[in-house]
Motif scaffolding. Structure first.
Motif, PDB file in Angstrom:
ATOM      1  N   UNK A 108       0.834  -1.203   0.000  1.00 50.82           N
ATOM      2  CA  UNK A 108       0.000   0.000   0.000  1.00 50.82           C
ATOM      3  C   UNK A 108       0.865   1.248   0.000  1.00 50.82           C
ATOM      4  N   UNK A 109       1.931   1.238   0.784  1.00 53.84           N
ATOM      5  CA  UNK A 109       2.812   2.418   0.830  1.00 53.84           C
ATOM      6  C   UNK A 109       3.390   2.718  -0.536  1.00 53.84           C
TER       7      UNK A 109
ATOM      8  N   UNK B 101      -0.678  -6.452  -6.788  1.00 54.76           N
ATOM      9  CA  UNK B 101      -0.504  -6.871  -5.395  1.00 54.76           C
ATOM     10  C   UNK B 101      -1.023  -5.801  -4.437  1.00 54.76           C
ATOM     11  N   UNK B 102      -0.846  -4.520  -4.783  1.00 48.95           N
ATOM     12  CA  UNK B 102      -1.373  -3.452  -3.939  1.00 48.95           C
ATOM     13  C   UNK B 102      -2.899  -3.508  -3.909  1.00 48.95           C
ATOM     14  N   UNK B 103      -3.533  -3.758  -5.040  1.00 45.19           N
ATOM     15  CA  UNK B 103      -4.985  -3.839  -5.101  1.00 45.19           C
ATOM     16  C   UNK B 103      -5.502  -5.008  -4.260  1.00 45.19           C
ATOM     17  N   UNK B 104      -4.793  -6.128  -4.275  1.00 47.42           N
ATOM     18  CA  UNK B 104      -5.184  -7.268  -3.437  1.00 47.42           C
ATOM     19  C   UNK B 104      -5.125  -6.904  -1.958  1.00 47.42           C
ATOM     20  N   UNK B 105      -4.063  -6.188  -1.555  1.00 49.90           N
ATOM     21  CA  UNK B 105      -3.930  -5.785  -0.154  1.00 49.90           C
ATOM     22  C   UNK B 105      -5.014  -4.754   0.196  1.00 49.90           C
TER      23      UNK B 105
ATOM     24  N   UNK C 153      -9.159  -2.947   3.382  1.00 44.55           N
ATOM     25  CA  UNK C 153     -10.334  -2.066   3.338  1.00 44.55           C
ATOM     26  C   UNK C 153     -11.534  -2.826   2.794  1.00 44.55           C
ATOM     27  N   UNK C 154     -11.834  -3.932   3.427  1.00 45.54           N
ATOM     28  CA  UNK C 154     -12.919  -4.806   2.985  1.00 45.54           C
ATOM     29  C   UNK C 154     -14.243  -4.047   2.922  1.00 45.54           C
TER      30      UNK C 154
END
Length: 82
Positions: free
Chosen positions: A9-10, A66-70, A75-76
């Motif tokens: 995310x960062x 990978x960022x989108x998966x996290x 942020x479910x």
């Protein structure tokens, strides 16, 4: 708070370099002018500078998948279903 997020995310939200580059472009076009004849003239110069700078923003975000998966996990419920 920024460092509390996962590295994926960062990397996706880290924008300091982009913001500084845009600010540099805006300063570059306004610094050479002593004054603008009107507010519309100043806005037009800034608009054109942003258009020129945005032409360089064609690259994708590195490791976006990978960022989108996290993002989806952390942020479910906030992201639309894929």
């Amino acid at each position: 708070p920024f460092f509390g997020y996962l590295p994926e995310i960062r990397r996706a939200v880290y924008t300091t370099n982009c913001v500084e580059a845009l600010n540099f472009q805006l300063r570059k076009v306004t610094k050479t002018k002593g004054a603008f004849p009107s507010e519309d003239a100043a806005l037009k110069v800034l608009y054109l500078a942003i258009q020129r700078a945005s032409a360089k923003w064609s690259g994708p975000i590195k490791d976006w998948r990978s960022a989108l998966n996290v993002f989806t996990i952390v942020f479910e419920g906030r992201l639309p279903a894929r």
